[in-house]
Design an enzyme around this catalytic site. Sequence first.
Site, PDB file in Angstrom:
ATOM      1  CG  ASP A  99       6.224  10.001   3.405  1.00  0.00           C
ATOM      2  OD1 ASP A  99       6.523   9.368   2.382  1.00  0.00           O
ATOM      3  OD2 ASP A  99       5.195   9.798   4.050  1.00  0.00           O
ATOM      4  CG  ASN A 142      -2.173   6.761  12.390  1.00  0.00           C
ATOM      5  OD1 ASN A 142      -2.189   7.026  11.192  1.00  0.00           O
ATOM      6  ND2 ASN A 142      -1.081   6.895  13.125  1.00  0.00           N
ATOM      7  CG  HIS A 177      -0.109   8.232   8.766  1.00  0.00           C
ATOM      8  ND1 HIS A 177       0.705   7.450   9.559  1.00  0.00           N
ATOM      9  CD2 HIS A 177      -0.092   7.632   7.549  1.00  0.00           C
ATOM     10  CE1 HIS A 177       1.183   6.448   8.862  1.00  0.00           C
ATOM     11  NE2 HIS A 177       0.717   6.526   7.634  1.00  0.00           N
ATOM     12  CD  GLU A 179       2.192   9.135  12.446  1.00  0.00           C
ATOM     13  OE1 GLU A 179       1.023   8.808  12.147  1.00  0.00           O
ATOM     14  OE2 GLU A 179       3.120   8.318  12.481  1.00  0.00           O
TER      15      GLU A 179
HETATM   16  C1  F6R Z   1       4.013   6.806   2.414  1.00  0.00           C
HETATM   17  C2  F6R Z   1       2.918   7.554   3.040  1.00  0.00           C
HETATM   18  C3  F6R Z   1       2.050   6.915   4.071  1.00  0.00           C
HETATM   19  C4  F6R Z   1       1.342   5.654   3.534  1.00  0.00           C
HETATM   20  C5  F6R Z   1       0.490   5.029   4.618  1.00  0.00           C
HETATM   21  C6  F6R Z   1      -0.182   3.766   4.148  1.00  0.00           C
HETATM   22  O1  F6R Z   1       4.684   7.624   1.499  1.00  0.00           O
HETATM   23  O2  F6R Z   1       2.747   8.684   2.725  1.00  0.00           O
HETATM   24  O3  F6R Z   1       1.095   7.856   4.499  1.00  0.00           O
HETATM   25  O4  F6R Z   1       0.558   6.012   2.448  1.00  0.00           O
HETATM   26  O5  F6R Z   1       1.276   4.733   5.741  1.00  0.00           O
HETATM   27  O6  F6R Z   1       0.769   2.779   3.923  1.00  0.00           O
HETATM   28  P1  F6R Z   1       0.358   1.378   3.285  1.00  0.00           P
HETATM   29  O7  F6R Z   1       0.006   1.650   1.870  1.00  0.00           O
HETATM   30  O8  F6R Z   1       1.617   0.543   3.406  1.00  0.00           O
HETATM   31  O9  F6R Z   1      -0.778   0.858   4.089  1.00  0.00           O
END
Ligand code: F6R
Length: 237
Positions: free
Chosen positions: A67, A136, A138, A143
């Site tokens: 992303d 959450n 995702h 989401e």
């Molecule tokens: C980022 C991504 C997100 C993160 C998620 C957890 O490329 O795909 O899904 O993996 O937001 O983020 P952290 O590791 O910062 O808790």
Amino acid sequence: MDYIYCANYEKTSQAAARMVAREVLKNPKAVLGLPTGSTPIGMYRYLVHLFEDGLVSFADVKSFNLDEYVGLNANHPQSYAYFMYDNFFSKIDVLPGAYDLPRGIASDINVECKRYDEKMQKMGGIDLQILGIGLNGHIGFNEPSHDMQVRTHCVDLTHDTIQANARFFNSIDEVPRHAVTMGIGNIMKSRKIILLVSGENKRDILQKTMYGAVSPEVPASILQFHSDVTVITDIKL
Ligand code: F6R
């Protein structure tokens, strides 16, 4: 889903790095799907060590990131392109042009999403996808919702995600409201998946992901339907 428990964040990062390196050694032309966020930073650090020690090369690897924020260019320190260059690509032997991320500043985001999907398909799909997970549930920026998107698409980030990501920006107002993300279909087509989860605050969502009902309200729960997922975590369930 396979489950590997590690004693702490460092051990989790090492285990993930070793698994990625093993896949690259087995298939030096592997196509990797890569995450950003705080969780994989340690894994990238250990992969760089393995590369520096001559134990693995990324010279023939290709990669696609999950992303990117809409509106941030690759020079913005909070863009995922910058993150990847800073933490990984600039420190290994991957060829420029062999890695790609959705372009958050594309003039037409829908055209960009199509370009990304077509390129992934042309490269034969993703061999190994590494994922983090949001509080959450995702994955990528898919989401919680009433349905799941199959392909790369633009999303409105939820209030929770904007708040969670505000820690990387000067203020919450600077956090982009939109992102481009691979869809659930892109992720599920990957031949092998590693889900990297660290920290007690993710216990509840990990439990739901692995053992709860499969539902678009917990996007990561769809991984229960994939035949080759390894969860690497410092959370003992
Ligand atoms: C980022 C991504 C997100 C993160 C998620 C957890 O490329 O795909 O899904 O993996 O937001 O983020 P952290 O590791 O910062 O808790």
